[in-house]
Design a protein around this motif. Sequence first.
Motif, short mmCIF file in Angstrom:
data_model
loop_
_atom_site.label_atom_id
_atom_site.label_comp_id
_atom_site.label_asym_id
_atom_site.label_seq_id
_atom_site.Cartn_x
_atom_site.Cartn_y
_atom_site.Cartn_z
N GLU A 164 -3.27 -9.57 5.01
CA GLU A 164 -4.30 -8.66 4.53
C GLU A 164 -3.68 -7.41 3.90
O GLU A 164 -3.82 -6.30 4.41
N CYS A 165 -3.00 -7.64 2.78
CA CYS A 165 -2.47 -6.54 1.99
C CYS A 165 -2.12 -7.08 0.61
O CYS A 165 -2.18 -8.28 0.36
N ASN A 166 -1.73 -6.18 -0.27
CA ASN A 166 -1.36 -6.55 -1.63
C ASN A 166 -0.15 -7.48 -1.63
O ASN A 166 0.76 -7.35 -0.81
N TRP A 167 -0.13 -8.38 -2.61
CA TRP A 167 0.92 -9.41 -2.67
C TRP A 167 2.32 -8.82 -2.81
O TRP A 167 3.28 -9.39 -2.28
N LEU A 168 2.46 -7.69 -3.52
CA LEU A 168 3.80 -7.20 -3.82
C LEU A 168 4.50 -6.71 -2.56
O LEU A 168 5.68 -6.99 -2.36
N GLN A 169 3.79 -5.98 -1.71
CA GLN A 169 4.47 -5.52 -0.49
C GLN A 169 4.78 -6.69 0.43
O GLN A 169 5.77 -6.65 1.18
N ALA A 170 3.96 -7.76 0.37
CA ALA A 170 4.28 -8.96 1.16
C ALA A 170 5.54 -9.63 0.63
O ALA A 170 6.38 -10.10 1.41
N LEU A 171 5.70 -9.68 -0.68
CA LEU A 171 6.92 -10.25 -1.26
C LEU A 171 8.13 -9.39 -0.95
O LEU A 171 9.21 -9.90 -0.64
N GLU A 172 7.96 -8.07 -1.00
CA GLU A 172 9.11 -7.18 -0.90
C GLU A 172 9.80 -7.26 0.46
O GLU A 172 11.01 -7.00 0.55
N VAL A 173 9.08 -7.62 1.52
CA VAL A 173 9.76 -7.75 2.81
C VAL A 173 10.77 -8.90 2.77
O VAL A 173 11.79 -8.88 3.46
N GLY A 174 10.50 -9.92 1.94
CA GLY A 174 11.40 -11.07 1.86
C GLY A 174 12.63 -10.84 1.02
O GLY A 174 13.56 -11.66 1.06
N ILE A 175 12.64 -9.77 0.24
CA ILE A 175 13.84 -9.46 -0.57
C ILE A 175 14.50 -8.18 -0.06
O ILE A 175 15.16 -7.47 -0.82
N ASP A 176 14.34 -7.94 1.23
CA ASP A 176 14.91 -6.78 1.90
C ASP A 176 15.89 -7.29 2.96
O ASP A 176 15.49 -7.61 4.08
N GLN A 351 1.44 -0.84 6.06
CA GLN A 351 1.63 0.05 4.90
C GLN A 351 0.31 0.36 4.20
O GLN A 351 0.28 1.21 3.30
N GLY A 352 -0.77 -0.30 4.62
CA GLY A 352 -2.06 -0.14 3.97
C GLY A 352 -2.36 -1.34 3.09
O GLY A 352 -1.47 -2.14 2.76
N ARG A 353 -3.63 -1.50 2.72
CA ARG A 353 -4.02 -2.64 1.89
C ARG A 353 -3.22 -2.67 0.59
O ARG A 353 -2.82 -3.73 0.11
N ILE A 354 -3.02 -1.50 -0.02
CA ILE A 354 -2.14 -1.35 -1.18
C ILE A 354 -1.23 -0.17 -0.88
O ILE A 354 -1.68 0.96 -0.78
N GLN A 355 0.04 -0.45 -0.72
CA GLN A 355 0.99 0.61 -0.36
C GLN A 355 0.98 1.72 -1.40
O GLN A 355 1.00 1.47 -2.61
N ASP A 356 0.97 2.95 -0.92
CA ASP A 356 1.07 4.12 -1.80
C ASP A 356 2.56 4.40 -2.02
O ASP A 356 3.20 5.10 -1.23
N ARG A 357 3.09 3.85 -3.09
CA ARG A 357 4.53 4.00 -3.34
C ARG A 357 4.92 5.37 -3.85
O ARG A 357 6.11 5.66 -3.99
N THR A 358 3.93 6.22 -4.14
CA THR A 358 4.27 7.60 -4.55
C THR A 358 4.81 8.39 -3.36
O THR A 358 5.40 9.46 -3.54
N ARG A 359 4.64 7.88 -2.14
CA ARG A 359 5.06 8.58 -0.92
C ARG A 359 6.34 8.00 -0.32
O ARG A 359 6.82 8.51 0.69
N GLU A 360 6.88 6.94 -0.89
CA GLU A 360 8.05 6.30 -0.29
C GLU A 360 9.35 6.95 -0.78
O GLU A 360 9.39 7.60 -1.83
N HIS A 361 10.40 6.72 -0.03
CA HIS A 361 11.74 7.20 -0.39
C HIS A 361 12.70 6.02 -0.24
O HIS A 361 13.15 5.71 0.87
N LEU A 362 13.01 5.37 -1.34
CA LEU A 362 13.90 4.22 -1.29
C LEU A 362 15.31 4.64 -0.92
O LEU A 362 15.77 5.73 -1.27
N ALA A 363 16.00 3.73 -0.21
CA ALA A 363 17.37 3.97 0.24
C ALA A 363 18.31 2.98 -0.44
O ALA A 363 17.87 2.11 -1.20
N SER A 364 19.60 3.06 -0.12
CA SER A 364 20.58 2.19 -0.76
C SER A 364 20.33 0.73 -0.43
O SER A 364 20.62 -0.17 -1.23
N THR A 365 19.76 0.44 0.76
CA THR A 365 19.49 -0.94 1.14
C THR A 365 18.28 -1.52 0.39
O THR A 365 18.01 -2.72 0.51
#
Length: 441
Positions: A164-176, A351-365
């Motif tokens: 129960e969330c947007n497809w992209l955040q579901a995909l992104e856990v698999g490429i982490d 992360q919410g139904r659609i993650q608010d990526r304006t609030r995230e801070h990506l790291a080297s990983t």
Amino acid sequence: MMSAEQNRRLTQVGPGTPGGALLRRYWQPVALLDELDSARPVRPVRALGQDFVLFRDEAGTIGLIDRDCPHRGVDLAYGRLEDGGLRCPFHGWLFAADGRCLETPAEPEGSTLCQRIRTRSYPVQVRSGIVFAYLGEGEAPALPAFDCFVAPGTHTFAFKGLIECNWLQALEVGIDPAHASFLHRFFEDGDSKEAYGKQFRGASDGSDLPMTYVLREFPRPQIEVENTDYGLRLTALRRISDQTTHVRVTNLYFPQAFVIPMSAEMTITQWHMPVDDERCYWIAVFTSFAGPVDHATMRAQRLETYALPDYLPRRNARNEYGYDPAEQASQTYTGMGHDINTHDQWAVESQGRIQDRTREHLASTDKAIAANRRLLMRAMAAVEEGRPPLMALDASQAASMTGPATIDGMAPTEGWEAHWKAAVARRRAAAPWSAPALAAE
């Protein structure tokens, strides 16, 4: 930092959106073939924010058509399978799998109205137990000669589950590659004899070290990301000693899937099919390079955590994903059981139904996350400019695209790259279904 507009562009999938236009250029895994059983051979399907009805007629032909009857708009998911098609219960209009109207029986004798009526139908094909549909305009692309499509039914198994969330955040856990050392951490190593069908519960290839131990004790992988003709190759290196390094190779199969190792003998190819902007299904093919897949065991294991007929997760936000503080203190990092799909589900749904990526801070990983978003943005621009996006393959291109290679294995610290590729080649050569040689690296 991502803007709100960029986030919308990456996550919206409906008609008329850039993301929706891109995803409609690919085959979508809209259902499992098992769902079209004799008990209910007509099923509603929602994909990319649109509603369809999927059915198998009396001759065995599978059709996917718009869900609303073109007469008065009623729901064809309650239609009757008879007389070579799907009949609307409202006035009896009959539709073939290709969308033709075959009969309008309430009309006067001799009426030719049905010859002028057609509902939209969509190309479908069944591959490895999954019904794929092409929901876009123009000619559909070809599917690559990947292992999940080449292996016979005896050596593949398909399953799915709702997220129960947007497809992209579901995909992104698999490429982490980094999250597995934490989210999927087990404090006790299980018996490898009981590892069949369970990810991270057996030993890595060429070693007797349990994957649970490797992930738990070596939580800082060196991550390498490489652009490929199919998307991305991800390599996570965990240095066990001066002599030995653990190598985990996974892949992004653009735009919606990843290909990862499940065990020394089995891989997982997993798509993330958007239902709409706020829900998706993971749909996976498990491919064995050794003996036939034990379908009964694989299915029974997964039905412990997913409920039919809609493959809904039994653990979810409404029951706190089964969270148990005592378990979290002594058995698992999350306290949410031993099924890693539940762990992933919690991570992406929270992360919410659609993650608010304006609030995230990506790291080297997160370098693969960033690389994939760049691929998506470039592919959307290509579609808007009338150019073919990545992986919109013709038949010749598809036939030459094999693999992709993936492994969890121990290798010498010096020469690890040649070692893992040789191990993959040996596994493929030994496959009883004659896995094709990998395309040139």
